[in-house]
Write an enzyme that holds these catalytic residues in place. Sequence first.
Site, mmCIF file in Angstrom:
data_model
loop_
_atom_site.group_PDB
_atom_site.id
_atom_site.type_symbol
_atom_site.label_atom_id
_atom_site.label_comp_id
_atom_site.label_asym_id
_atom_site.label_seq_id
_atom_site.Cartn_x
_atom_site.Cartn_y
_atom_site.Cartn_z
ATOM 1 N N ARG A 99 0.818 -1.219 0.000
ATOM 2 C CA ARG A 99 0.000 0.000 0.000
ATOM 3 C C ARG A 99 0.847 1.263 0.000
ATOM 4 O O ARG A 99 0.531 2.223 -0.715
ATOM 5 C CB ARG A 99 -0.954 -0.013 1.197
ATOM 6 C CG ARG A 99 -1.837 1.235 1.353
ATOM 7 C CD ARG A 99 -2.462 1.717 0.051
ATOM 8 N NE ARG A 99 -3.145 0.671 -0.690
ATOM 9 C CZ ARG A 99 -3.467 0.765 -1.967
ATOM 10 N NH1 ARG A 99 -3.131 1.835 -2.673
ATOM 11 N NH2 ARG A 99 -4.102 -0.210 -2.565
ATOM 12 N N LYS A 134 1.466 24.463 -2.981
ATOM 13 C CA LYS A 134 0.152 23.852 -2.719
ATOM 14 C C LYS A 134 0.283 22.335 -2.854
ATOM 15 O O LYS A 134 -0.172 21.725 -3.814
ATOM 16 C CB LYS A 134 -0.893 24.410 -3.672
ATOM 17 C CG LYS A 134 -1.102 25.917 -3.513
ATOM 18 C CD LYS A 134 -2.030 26.474 -4.567
ATOM 19 C CE LYS A 134 -2.159 27.987 -4.430
ATOM 20 N NZ LYS A 134 -2.993 28.595 -5.484
ATOM 21 N N LYS A 166 4.864 38.442 -1.664
ATOM 22 C CA LYS A 166 3.514 38.370 -2.203
ATOM 23 C C LYS A 166 2.702 39.575 -1.718
ATOM 24 O O LYS A 166 3.202 40.440 -0.980
ATOM 25 C CB LYS A 166 2.864 37.051 -1.816
ATOM 26 C CG LYS A 166 3.679 35.837 -2.273
ATOM 27 C CD LYS A 166 2.876 34.571 -2.310
ATOM 28 C CE LYS A 166 1.985 34.530 -3.533
ATOM 29 N NZ LYS A 166 1.265 33.234 -3.649
ATOM 30 N N GLU A 199 5.504 39.782 -6.327
ATOM 31 C CA GLU A 199 4.210 39.685 -6.994
ATOM 32 C C GLU A 199 3.638 41.091 -7.195
ATOM 33 O O GLU A 199 3.692 41.919 -6.285
ATOM 34 C CB GLU A 199 3.266 38.854 -6.116
ATOM 35 C CG GLU A 199 1.849 38.737 -6.614
ATOM 36 C CD GLU A 199 0.992 37.951 -5.633
ATOM 37 O OE1 GLU A 199 1.089 36.713 -5.610
ATOM 38 O OE2 GLU A 199 0.228 38.577 -4.865
ATOM 39 N N ASP A 221 0.128 38.622 -11.034
ATOM 40 C CA ASP A 221 -0.913 37.864 -10.351
ATOM 41 C C ASP A 221 -2.296 38.224 -10.869
ATOM 42 O O ASP A 221 -2.726 39.381 -10.800
ATOM 43 C CB ASP A 221 -0.848 38.126 -8.842
ATOM 44 C CG ASP A 221 -1.841 37.279 -8.069
ATOM 45 O OD1 ASP A 221 -1.914 36.067 -8.338
ATOM 46 O OD2 ASP A 221 -2.545 37.828 -7.214
#
Length: 282
Positions: A99, A134, A166, A199, A221
Site C-alpha cells: 500500500r 500547494k 507576495k 508579486e 498575479d
Amino acid sequence: MEKEKELIDRLIDLAFAEDIGDGDHTTLSCIPPTAMGKSRLLIKEAGVLAGIEVAKEVFRRFDATLQVTVYMQDGARVKPGDVPMVVAGKVQSLLQTERLMLNIMQRMSGIATMTRRYADRLEGTHTRVLDTRKTTPGMRILEKMAVKIGGGVNHRIGLFDMILLKDNHVDFAGGIDKAIERAKAYCKQHHKDLKMEIEVRNLDELRQVLALGGVDRIMFDNFTPELTRQAVAMVGGRYETESSGGITYDTLRDYAECGVDFISVGALTHSVKGLDMSFKAC
C-alpha cells in the site's frame, strides 16, 4: 540531495508507522514467515510513470532482501497492461509494503502525467510550467520530484530557499519599496544569497518595481492575457517573468504566447488524480 534523502527517509518511516503500527496482523496471521513469492506492478491507465526510485527505497528500507527488477524508468509513458517492476522475496514483506508503494507511485505518476500534459501544451514557446507550495503536507519533496519527471520546473521548495514577496508581504510592510528594501537588507545582514521575486497586482505596481529594481523575477498575479502582454513588454527582458493565478489548461497557451518565462499552476499538485495501478501476485 542529502536533504532530499533525509526528508524521504523520514516520510517512509512515518508512513510505515501509521500503516503497520504494532504489526500487520492480517498478514502475520495467515502467511508463514518463510513463504516466498513475487508481485508485479501492473499499470491500468495511460500516463507518465513516476516514483520507481522511491518505491525501490521503500522496499529496501523495509526488507533489504527483497529483489526489485525494474523494466521501465521514471518518465516513461505507460499504458494499461504494462509491468514496470517485479519484486521477489518474502510474501509477508510484499504484502506489508504494497500500500505505501502504491500510494507513492500512484500520486507521483498522477502528478507527472498532469505535468506532462501541461508541458506539452507549451511546446513551441519558451515558457515553462512551474509547481507551487500547494502540496500534500509531508509529501512535498515527492510531489515536486514528480513535477520534474513530468517535464515541469520546481519553484521554491519552501519558505527557506527563495524570497517571494507576495501581496500580503507588500501590504503588511507598507508598500513595494519597503518590502524590497527590507528583504535586501535582511539578506545582507544574514548573509543569505537568495533569489528575490515579487508579486504585482496591476501595471502601476509593476512600474514601481521597475523603478526600484533589485529583484530577479516579477510575478503577474491574476492578470488577463492582454495585461500580461503589456507587462512583458514593459519588463523588456530585464527580469524573469511569471504568470500566476487561476490559469487553467485551456488558458495556458494564451499566457505563454504573451512571452512570459514561467507559468505557475497549483493544480499540478493540489488537484491531481492518482494514476491507476495495482501490485498483484505473479
